[in-house]
Each structure stands twice: as structure tokens, then as C-alpha cells.
Design a protein around this motif. Structure first.
Motif, mmCIF file in Angstrom:
data_model
loop_
_atom_site.group_PDB
_atom_site.id
_atom_site.type_symbol
_atom_site.label_atom_id
_atom_site.label_comp_id
_atom_site.label_asym_id
_atom_site.label_seq_id
_atom_site.Cartn_x
_atom_site.Cartn_y
_atom_site.Cartn_z
ATOM 1 N N GLU A 1 -0.748 -9.643 2.345
ATOM 2 C CA GLU A 1 -0.645 -8.663 1.265
ATOM 3 C C GLU A 1 -1.866 -7.733 1.250
ATOM 4 O O GLU A 1 -2.939 -8.077 1.743
ATOM 5 N N TRP A 2 -1.643 -6.560 0.705
ATOM 6 C CA TRP A 2 -2.716 -5.579 0.564
ATOM 7 C C TRP A 2 -3.523 -5.882 -0.700
ATOM 8 O O TRP A 2 -2.968 -6.274 -1.727
ATOM 9 N N LEU B 1 0.830 -1.202 0.000
ATOM 10 C CA LEU B 1 0.000 0.000 0.000
ATOM 11 C C LEU B 1 0.869 1.258 0.000
ATOM 12 O O LEU B 1 0.599 2.214 -0.738
ATOM 13 N N LEU C 1 -8.336 -4.272 4.201
ATOM 14 C CA LEU C 1 -7.655 -4.487 2.922
ATOM 15 C C LEU C 1 -6.398 -5.347 3.005
ATOM 16 O O LEU C 1 -5.794 -5.642 1.964
ATOM 17 N N PHE C 2 -5.971 -5.750 4.202
ATOM 18 C CA PHE C 2 -4.751 -6.553 4.331
ATOM 19 C C PHE C 2 -5.140 -7.991 4.640
ATOM 20 O O PHE C 2 -5.729 -8.285 5.680
ATOM 21 N N ARG D 1 -5.899 -1.586 7.469
ATOM 22 C CA ARG D 1 -5.336 -2.932 7.602
ATOM 23 C C ARG D 1 -6.422 -4.002 7.785
ATOM 24 O O ARG D 1 -6.372 -5.066 7.161
ATOM 25 N N GLU E 1 -2.367 3.236 6.535
ATOM 26 C CA GLU E 1 -2.147 1.791 6.643
ATOM 27 C C GLU E 1 -2.880 1.218 7.865
ATOM 28 O O GLU E 1 -3.550 0.185 7.765
#
Length: 257
Positions: A242-243, A202, A237-238, A234, A230
Motif C-alpha cells: 500500500e501507498w 496513490l 512511499l509504497f 514507489r 508512481e
């Protein structure tokens, strides 16, 4: 270029190292293009030349074009046998020149779509085709929202001119295509969750593509904002180390009649 003062913000090495997915994901679009050996095709927004090279291997007479001198220089080093030129899509000098104009992940950077489409239309031979994919309405909306929220938290007001992209709806874009003279034969607007590369994915994406949103912000403040972005994203999207960027794409095929 001697005497040129305009700064080219594109980091071609970072693009190749961390964002090769841009070219990789263009493979499906090449199927829409359906290139034939001997056809003269323009790769508009060619980046560092990977898709132009794929098309060249298929026997296409390919020309790669990008507004970024850094990108074109990198492309020319990688693929010295292909013609690459630095030019702006809205002011192309071509007229009735190409069997097809192909564009992957470029047109969302052009905030004057009518001028770009008129230039593309003019560059095509009668009966030529325009095949493109780019960010559509809602593209990376979660990421953009988090950046804007954190900018607001540190007292940086939103300014629309700093928003670097044009993300239209499918109706908006195909209407402009028709007004310019294209017959739109195919159009899609679809979700494409896109993995970014590793823990720093990201941060690297923001550095590569979203730096325009941080104009006037100090390096230190930018680093704080990116860390907060971030942290805020997190959970959503994480995944699995991985993002995953919330991409929404538009894909179009138009014919010059």
C-alpha cells in the motif's frame, strides 16, 4: 440547480469508496471537540456526512455544511435526518449561532484563511470554540514535488494559481486566528503518515484531490504523468502492498472571547 454552470469537481462516490480514512482519522479531533448533548455544532466541510452522523448520535444538534453540492447530496442520502447545506465557508450567513464549529480536512482548501476565520468567528456564540484539523506546512510535499517535476518534464510550467491548497505553518495560522479575535488554547503540527487504499491508492488520491494541478493537460498526458509519479515514488512511499502519503497536519482549538 437549474441554470447553474459551475462544475462541481468533487466525486462523492470515489470519496466514500477510497477515501473513508479522512472521516476515520477525524476521530481524535472529535475528542478535542468534546461535544455535549444538546450543543449546536457546525461541521464545516462535512463531506459525505460521516462525522456529522457520529456527532448526531452523541446528542448534538448538528448542521453539516460543504461547498460541494455533490458531497451534500450524498450526505443527505446517507443521513436523511441530519440538516446539510451547501455554503462557502468564507461567506457564511450565521451570527452568534453555534456552540462550536468543527472542521476536519477542509481548511487547507481555502486560500483566503482570514476571511474564513472571520466567518467562523462570527458564526460562534461568545465563548464558543473552534476545533479544526487540516494540512499544514510540508503536507504531501513528496507527492506534490513528484507531480510538479513530471509536469515540468512534459513542458507544463508551474503556475501558483493551479496549486489547490493552503498549507500554513502553525505560527502563521494561529497568528491569523489571534488577529481575528480567537484565544488559541491548543495547537499542534505533526507528522501523520497516512495509508492509501491498495495498489491504486496513490492514483486514486491524485484523482480525488490533485486534479487542479493538471488543468489544461490532456487526459492522455495526465495518465502518463501519474504513471511516472508512481514509478518515481514507489521506492519511498509504497510499503507492504500500500501507498503511504506523507501527511503533515495542523490541529487547533480556539475560543471566541
Amino acid at each position: 440547480m437549474v441554470g447553474k454552470v459551475q462544475v462541481d469537481g468533487w466525486n462523492a462516490s470515489l470519496y466514500d469508496k477510497e477515501h473513508s480514512f479522512v472521516s476515520h482519522l477525524g476521530g481524535e479531533l472529535v475528542q478535542w471537540l468534546a461535544p455535549k448533548p444538546g450543543e449546536k455544532i457546525l461541521d464545516l466541510g462535512c463531506g459525505t456526512g460521516d462525522i456529522a452522523n457520529q456527532l448526531s448520535k452523541q446528542g448534538v444538534d448538528i448542521t453539516g455544511m460543504d461547498k460541494s453540492e455533490n458531497m451534500v447530496e450524498q450526505a443527505q442520502k446517507k443521513y436523511p435526518d441530519i440538516t446539510f447545506i451547501v455554503e462557502d465557508a468564507v461567506n457564511m450567513r450565521y451570527s452568534n449561532e453555534f456552540d462550536a464549529v468543527f472542521s476536519n480536512a477542509t481548511l487547507h482548501w481555502i486560500k483566503t484563511p482570514r476571511q474564513a476565520l472571520q466567518s467562523i468567528y462570527q458564526a460562534l456564540k461568545p465563548g464558543g470554540r473552534f476545533v479544526a484539523e487540516f494540512g499544514g506546512k510540508g503536507n504531501v510535499q513528496t507527492i506534490i514535488g513528484a507531480i510538479m517535476n513530471q509536469l515540468g518534464e512534459v513542458g507544463v510550467p508551474y503556475q501558483s494559481e493551479k496549486f489547490p491548497w493552503y498549507y500554513p505553518s502553525i505560527g502563521e495560522y494561529t497568528s491569523i486566528m489571534e488577529q481575528v479575535g480567537f484565544r488559541v488554547t491548543h495547537a499542534e503540527h505533526f507528522d501523520r503518515p497516512t495509508p492509501l487504499n491498495g495498489e491504486l491508492g496513490l492514483k486514486n488520491w491524485i484523482e480525488m484531490f490533485a486534479t487542479g494541478m493538471f488543468e489544461g493537460v490532456t487526459t492522455e498526458t495526465k495518465e502518463v504523468i501519474v504513471t511516472r509519479v508512481e514509478d518515481s515514488l514507489r521506492t519511498g512511499l509504497f510499503r507492504n502492498g500500500e501507498w503511504i502519503a506523507d501527511y503533515k497536519r495542523i490541529r487547533v482549538l480556539g475560543i471566541k472571547e
